[in-house]
Scaffold this motif. Structure first.
Motif, PDB file in Angstrom:
ATOM      1  N   SER A  21       0.838  -1.203   0.000  1.00  0.00           N
ATOM      2  CA  SER A  21       0.000   0.000   0.000  1.00  0.00           C
ATOM      3  C   SER A  21       0.871   1.250   0.000  1.00  0.00           C
ATOM      4  O   SER A  21       0.588   2.232  -0.708  1.00  0.00           O
ATOM      5  CB  SER A  21      -0.937   0.006   1.210  1.00  0.00           C
ATOM      6  OG  SER A  21      -1.916  -1.000   1.102  1.00  0.00           O
ATOM      7  N   HIS A  24       2.366   1.505  -3.393  1.00  0.00           N
ATOM      8  CA  HIS A  24       1.306   1.921  -4.313  1.00  0.00           C
ATOM      9  C   HIS A  24       1.124   3.434  -4.258  1.00  0.00           C
ATOM     10  O   HIS A  24       1.004   4.098  -5.294  1.00  0.00           O
ATOM     11  CB  HIS A  24       0.006   1.198  -3.936  1.00  0.00           C
ATOM     12  CG  HIS A  24      -1.139   1.467  -4.861  1.00  0.00           C
ATOM     13  ND1 HIS A  24      -1.288   0.825  -6.065  1.00  0.00           N
ATOM     14  CD2 HIS A  24      -2.196   2.323  -4.751  1.00  0.00           C
ATOM     15  CE1 HIS A  24      -2.390   1.255  -6.666  1.00  0.00           C
ATOM     16  NE2 HIS A  24      -2.958   2.166  -5.884  1.00  0.00           N
ATOM     17  N   ALA A  59      -5.050   2.134   0.207  1.00  0.00           N
ATOM     18  CA  ALA A  59      -3.664   2.628   0.171  1.00  0.00           C
ATOM     19  C   ALA A  59      -3.608   4.100   0.581  1.00  0.00           C
ATOM     20  O   ALA A  59      -2.703   4.518   1.320  1.00  0.00           O
ATOM     21  CB  ALA A  59      -3.075   2.446  -1.224  1.00  0.00           C
TER      22      ALA A  59
END
Length: 271
Positions: A21, A24, A59
Motif C-alpha cells: 500500500s 502503491h 492505500a
C-alpha cells in the motif's frame, strides 16, 4: 533489481498489504507519504502482489495516517533532537528510512522475532537504528532501550489487538519507565471494532480487533501526568480529495453522523 526469496508465514504474509500500500502510494501521480523505500523493498521480494487486490482508497487511507504520524514524530524531534523513538509493532514499515532522523536520535523498532528477522533481511542497516525481536507484552525488551531521554512512542495498528487490561498495563509501564515524552497510536471505538472485524484487511490478517477506546480523555486516568492532546480523524485531511469519488461520498456521510465520525482516530498524549 535483484529479488529476495523471503520466507513468509501466513501471519507475516499479511504484512505485505501495508508494505505494498505504501509502495502503491509512492508510485501514484500525487503521492501522500511518498515512501520510496517501500517501492525498493516490495520490488525486492518475489511475490505476486496482484492477489492482494489493494484498492486505491485503502492505500490512500494508510498513507494519510502515516503522513500524520510522521509529522507528529518530526515535530517532537524538532523540540527534542536527542530523543528516543520507540516504534512498537513495526511490521515492514521503513519509517526510520522514510523520515531519516538526525544521528542524535536513537530509533528502536520492535516486533515479534520472526517479523523482526524479516525486517532485518529486507531493509538496509543504518546507524542509531535498532531492531528488537520480541512480543511487546514481554517487557524484558525494555532493558535494551535507554530510559534517560525524552521518548516518543508510536504504536500504529497495534494496540487494537489486545484487551484493555493488557493495553493499560503496557501503557502504565511505559509511562513509568520513560521520563517524559509522547504516545501516538490509532484507536477505534467499541462500535467500530466490531465493524472492522468484518473488513477484508482484518479478515486477511487472521487476527481480530479486540480493544476499543470510547473516550480519549479516559486514558488520562491511567497514570499521573498524562495529558490528551489530539484525537485526529481522516475527515479533516485534505488528502481525502485523492480518493475515488465514491469513497469521498462515503467519507462525507460518515463525517455527518456522530457515531461514525470517530470510527477511527489517531491519538496523541504527553506524559
Amino acid at each position: 533489481m535483484e529479488t529476495k526469496p523471503a520466507q513468509f508465514t501466513a501471519e507475516t504474509e499479511n504484512l505485505l498489504i501495508a508494505l505494498y500500500s505504501r509502495a502503491h502510494d509512492a508510485k501514484s501521480a500525487k503521492p501522500i507519504l511518498n515512501d520510496r523505500m517501500a517501492i525498493t523493498v516490495s520490488e525486492s521480494i518475489e511475490y505476486d502482489y496482484a492477489k492482494l487486490k489493494i484498492r486505491d482508497d485503502d492505500a490512500i487511507s494508510l498513507a494519510i495516517r502515516g503522513e500524520l504520524i510522521d509529522g507528529w514524530i518530526r515535530s517532537f524531534l524538532d523540540t527534542h533532537p536527542d530523543a528516543v523513538v520507540l516504534h512498537l509493532g513495526t511490521g515492514l514499515d521503513g519509517r526510520v528510512h522514510r523520515m531519516d532522523p538526525p544521528a542524535s536520535v536513537e530509533w528502536y523498532d520492535l516486533d515479534l522475532p520472526e517479523i523482526a528477522a524479516l525486517y532485518a533481511q529486507l531493509f538496509p542497516e543504518r546507524e542509531h537504528h535498532h531492531v528488537i525481536g520480541s512480543s511487546v507484552m514481554d517487557l524484558k525488551w525494555l532493558e535494551q532501550v535507554p530510559t534517560d531521554r525524552p521518548t516518543v512512542i508510536v504504536a500504529e495498528g497495534l494496540l487494537v489487538y489486545f484487551t484493555e487490561e493488557e493495553v493499560k498495563g503496557l501503557i502504565r509501564k511505559l509511562f513509568s519507565v520513560f521520563p517524559s515524552g509522547q504516545l501516538i497510536f490509532d484507536a477505534y471505538t467499541p462500535f467500530s471494532v466490531k465493524a472492522m472485524n468484518k473488513h477484508w484487511t482484518v479478515k486477511a490478517s487472521g487476527k481480530r480487533f479486540v480493544w476499543g477506546l470510547a473516550e480519549p480523555a479516559s486514558l488520562e486516568q491511567w497514570h499521573p501526568g498524562v495529558k490528551h492532546h489530539d484525537a485526529w480523524t481522516f475527515f479533516g485531511s485534505p488528502y481525502i480529495a485523492h480518493m475515488p469519488w465514491t469513497s469521498r461520498v462515503v467519507c462525507k456521510i460518515m463525517n455527518a453522523i456522530p457515531a461514525l465520525r470517530h470510527y477511527n482516530r489517531v491519538m496523541r498524549y504527553s506524559f
